[in-house]
Design a protein around this motif. Structure first.
Motif, PDB file in Angstrom:
ATOM      1  N   LYS A   1     -91.365  -1.321  71.084  1.00 25.37           N
ATOM      2  CA  LYS A   1     -91.868  -0.624  72.274  1.00 25.37           C
ATOM      3  C   LYS A   1     -92.618   0.647  71.871  1.00 25.37           C
ATOM      4  O   LYS A   1     -93.688   0.955  72.417  1.00 25.37           O
ATOM      5  N   PHE A   2     -92.067   1.392  70.922  1.00 31.89           N
ATOM      6  CA  PHE A   2     -92.706   2.613  70.424  1.00 31.89           C
ATOM      7  C   PHE A   2     -94.090   2.303  69.842  1.00 31.89           C
ATOM      8  O   PHE A   2     -95.074   2.967  70.174  1.00 31.89           O
ATOM      9  N   ILE A   3     -94.158   1.295  68.991  1.00 33.88           N
ATOM     10  CA  ILE A   3     -95.433   0.928  68.369  1.00 33.88           C
ATOM     11  C   ILE A   3     -96.426   0.475  69.438  1.00 33.88           C
ATOM     12  O   ILE A   3     -97.578   0.924  69.461  1.00 33.88           O
ATOM     13  N   SER A   4     -96.005  -0.385  70.329  1.00 32.96           N
ATOM     14  CA  SER A   4     -96.894  -0.917  71.363  1.00 32.96           C
ATOM     15  C   SER A   4     -97.414   0.183  72.288  1.00 32.96           C
ATOM     16  O   SER A   4     -98.627   0.287  72.520  1.00 32.96           O
ATOM     17  N   MET A   5     -96.512   1.005  72.801  1.00 34.85           N
ATOM     18  CA  MET A   5     -96.926   2.068  73.726  1.00 34.85           C
ATOM     19  C   MET A   5     -97.802   3.104  73.023  1.00 34.85           C
ATOM     20  O   MET A   5     -98.755   3.625  73.611  1.00 34.85           O
ATOM     21  N   SER A   6     -97.483   3.399  71.770  1.00 36.59           N
ATOM     22  CA  SER A   6     -98.257   4.390  71.023  1.00 36.59           C
ATOM     23  C   SER A   6     -99.660   3.866  70.710  1.00 36.59           C
ATOM     24  O   SER A   6    -100.642   4.594  70.861  1.00 36.59           O
ATOM     25  N   GLN A   7     -99.761   2.609  70.285  1.00 34.01           N
ATOM     26  CA  GLN A   7    -101.083   2.013  70.019  1.00 34.01           C
ATOM     27  C   GLN A   7    -101.946   2.029  71.274  1.00 34.01           C
ATOM     28  O   GLN A   7    -103.127   2.388  71.221  1.00 34.01           O
ATOM     29  N   SER A   8    -101.353   1.667  72.404  1.00 34.92           N
ATOM     30  CA  SER A   8    -102.132   1.610  73.644  1.00 34.92           C
ATOM     31  C   SER A   8    -102.593   2.993  74.114  1.00 34.92           C
ATOM     32  O   SER A   8    -103.492   3.088  74.931  1.00 34.92           O
ATOM     33  N   ARG A   9    -101.995   4.033  73.569  1.00 33.19           N
ATOM     34  CA  ARG A   9    -102.378   5.403  73.913  1.00 33.19           C
ATOM     35  C   ARG A   9    -103.261   6.039  72.841  1.00 33.19           C
ATOM     36  O   ARG A   9    -103.518   7.239  72.873  1.00 33.19           O
ATOM     37  N   GLY A  10    -103.686   5.240  71.874  1.00 35.01           N
ATOM     38  CA  GLY A  10    -104.650   5.716  70.893  1.00 35.01           C
ATOM     39  C   GLY A  10    -104.076   6.295  69.610  1.00 35.01           C
ATOM     40  O   GLY A  10    -104.823   6.839  68.798  1.00 35.01           O
ATOM     41  N   PHE A  11    -102.768   6.201  69.392  1.00 33.77           N
ATOM     42  CA  PHE A  11    -102.171   6.711  68.161  1.00 33.77           C
ATOM     43  C   PHE A  11    -102.370   5.700  67.031  1.00 33.77           C
ATOM     44  O   PHE A  11    -102.314   4.494  67.249  1.00 33.77           O
ATOM     45  N   ASN A  12    -102.581   6.185  65.822  1.00 31.36           N
ATOM     46  CA  ASN A  12    -102.731   5.324  64.657  1.00 31.36           C
ATOM     47  C   ASN A  12    -101.340   4.982  64.122  1.00 31.36           C
ATOM     48  O   ASN A  12    -100.802   5.693  63.264  1.00 31.36           O
ATOM     49  N   THR A  13    -100.777   3.909  64.606  1.00 34.33           N
ATOM     50  CA  THR A  13     -99.412   3.545  64.226  1.00 34.33           C
ATOM     51  C   THR A  13     -99.331   2.987  62.803  1.00 34.33           C
ATOM     52  O   THR A  13     -98.223   2.869  62.273  1.00 34.33           O
ATOM     53  N   ASN A  14    -100.477   2.692  62.180  1.00 32.84           N
ATOM     54  CA  ASN A  14    -100.457   2.290  60.771  1.00 32.84           C
ATOM     55  C   ASN A  14    -100.056   3.461  59.873  1.00 32.84           C
ATOM     56  O   ASN A  14     -99.654   3.257  58.732  1.00 32.84           O
ATOM     57  N   GLU A  15    -100.172   4.679  60.389  1.00 29.81           N
ATOM     58  CA  GLU A  15     -99.852   5.885  59.620  1.00 29.81           C
ATOM     59  C   GLU A  15     -98.449   6.425  59.910  1.00 29.81           C
ATOM     60  O   GLU A  15     -98.074   7.467  59.379  1.00 29.81           O
ATOM     61  N   VAL A  16     -97.669   5.737  60.731  1.00 32.20           N
ATOM     62  CA  VAL A  16     -96.325   6.207  61.090  1.00 32.20           C
ATOM     63  C   VAL A  16     -95.418   6.211  59.870  1.00 32.20           C
ATOM     64  O   VAL A  16     -95.395   5.257  59.080  1.00 32.20           O
ATOM     65  N   ILE A  17     -94.668   7.273  59.719  1.00 27.52           N
ATOM     66  CA  ILE A  17     -93.667   7.418  58.660  1.00 27.52           C
ATOM     67  C   ILE A  17     -92.302   7.150  59.282  1.00 27.52           C
ATOM     68  O   ILE A  17     -91.955   7.729  60.314  1.00 27.52           O
ATOM     69  N   TRP A  18     -91.532   6.281  58.664  1.00 27.33           N
ATOM     70  CA  TRP A  18     -90.179   5.969  59.116  1.00 27.33           C
ATOM     71  C   TRP A  18     -89.226   6.863  58.330  1.00 27.33           C
ATOM     72  O   TRP A  18     -89.145   6.786  57.109  1.00 27.33           O
ATOM     73  N   VAL A  19     -88.544   7.731  59.020  1.00 26.24           N
ATOM     74  CA  VAL A  19     -87.744   8.785  58.412  1.00 26.24           C
ATOM     75  C   VAL A  19     -86.429   8.229  57.856  1.00 26.24           C
ATOM     76  O   VAL A  19     -85.708   7.515  58.551  1.00 26.24           O
ATOM     77  N   GLU A  20     -86.166   8.580  56.616  1.00 25.03           N
ATOM     78  CA  GLU A  20     -84.919   8.172  55.962  1.00 25.03           C
ATOM     79  C   GLU A  20     -83.781   9.073  56.436  1.00 25.03           C
ATOM     80  O   GLU A  20     -83.923  10.291  56.505  1.00 25.03           O
ATOM     81  N   HIS A  21     -82.655   8.438  56.763  1.00 23.86           N
ATOM     82  CA  HIS A  21     -81.435   9.176  57.136  1.00 23.86           C
ATOM     83  C   HIS A  21     -80.305   8.651  56.266  1.00 23.86           C
ATOM     84  O   HIS A  21     -79.805   7.562  56.466  1.00 23.86           O
ATOM     85  N   ASP A  22     -79.933   9.472  55.271  1.00 26.79           N
ATOM     86  CA  ASP A  22     -78.855   9.068  54.359  1.00 26.79           C
ATOM     87  C   ASP A  22     -77.808  10.151  54.166  1.00 26.79           C
ATOM     88  O   ASP A  22     -76.957  10.035  53.307  1.00 26.79           O
ATOM     89  N   GLN A  23     -77.882  11.211  54.953  1.00 22.88           N
ATOM     90  CA  GLN A  23     -76.892  12.298  54.827  1.00 22.88           C
ATOM     91  C   GLN A  23     -76.296  12.617  56.177  1.00 22.88           C
ATOM     92  O   GLN A  23     -76.897  12.505  57.175  1.00 22.88           O
TER      93      GLN A  23
END
Length: 172
Positions: free
Chosen positions: A150-172
């Motif tokens: 949903k995030f990718i779809s809604m963001s793409q439709s609003r003009g965001f470059n979702t190919n550049e999205v960084i997926w944040v690591e959570h390990d602590q």
């Protein structure tokens, strides 16, 4: 820490209030439900967050009615936590997900909640003043694939470059 604050300050100096053309803030926004800790699941890259993992944002009320914003992330290159504290205010109505945030003096940047889990306040999609600023926040450090889609779809439709999205690591 000083570098993070400096970069945030420069960002806010060059930012403005406003939002991308295709982004509209959510209505029926309830600040009391939004307060608390949120994990950054995804973002577009910026120098002020570059290299940070385990990123979170905590929101609480200040005595003057503004919102205290505490952003925190771990920089593995220096093996240290970095924090930035700011204030946020509603731009228009208090039931609209459109706020202005400042980490330095009188300079503000837009914080636009354009999608929100209205029932449980478990995830939010947030934009800045233009399509260079995008975040997926959640109450837990992992979200179901349907929310990611949903995030990718809604963001793409609003003009965001979702190919550049960084997926944040959570390990602590």
């Amino acid at each position: 820490m000083k570098k993070l604050l400096l970069v945030l300050s420069v960002l806010l100096l060059t930012s403005c209030l406003g939002m991308p053309d295709k982004v509209k803030p959510v209505n029926n926004f309830e600040l009391n439900k939004y307060l608390g800790k949120w994990y950054e699941i995804a973002r577009l890259d910026h120098s002020f967050e570059r290299g940070l993992s385990n990123v979170s944002a905590s929101y609480s009320l200040n005595k003057d009615g503004s919102v205290k914003v505490l952003n925190k992330g771990f920089l593995s290159a220096s093996n240290e936590w970095q924090e930035a504290e700011g204030k946020a205010y509603f731009v228009d109505s208090t039931d609209e997900g459109y706020l202005k945030v400042s980490f330095f003096g009188p300079f503000y940047g837009s914080y636009v909640v354009f999608e929100l889990d209205h029932e449980g306040y478990q995830y939010a999609f947030v934009s800045g003043p233009n399509n260079d600023y995008l975040w997926l926040l959640a109450r837990t450090s992992k979200v179901p694939p349907a929310i990611v889609d949903k995030f990718i779809s809604m963001s793409q439709s609003r003009g965001f470059n979702t190919n550049e999205v960084i997926w944040v690591e959570h390990d602590q």
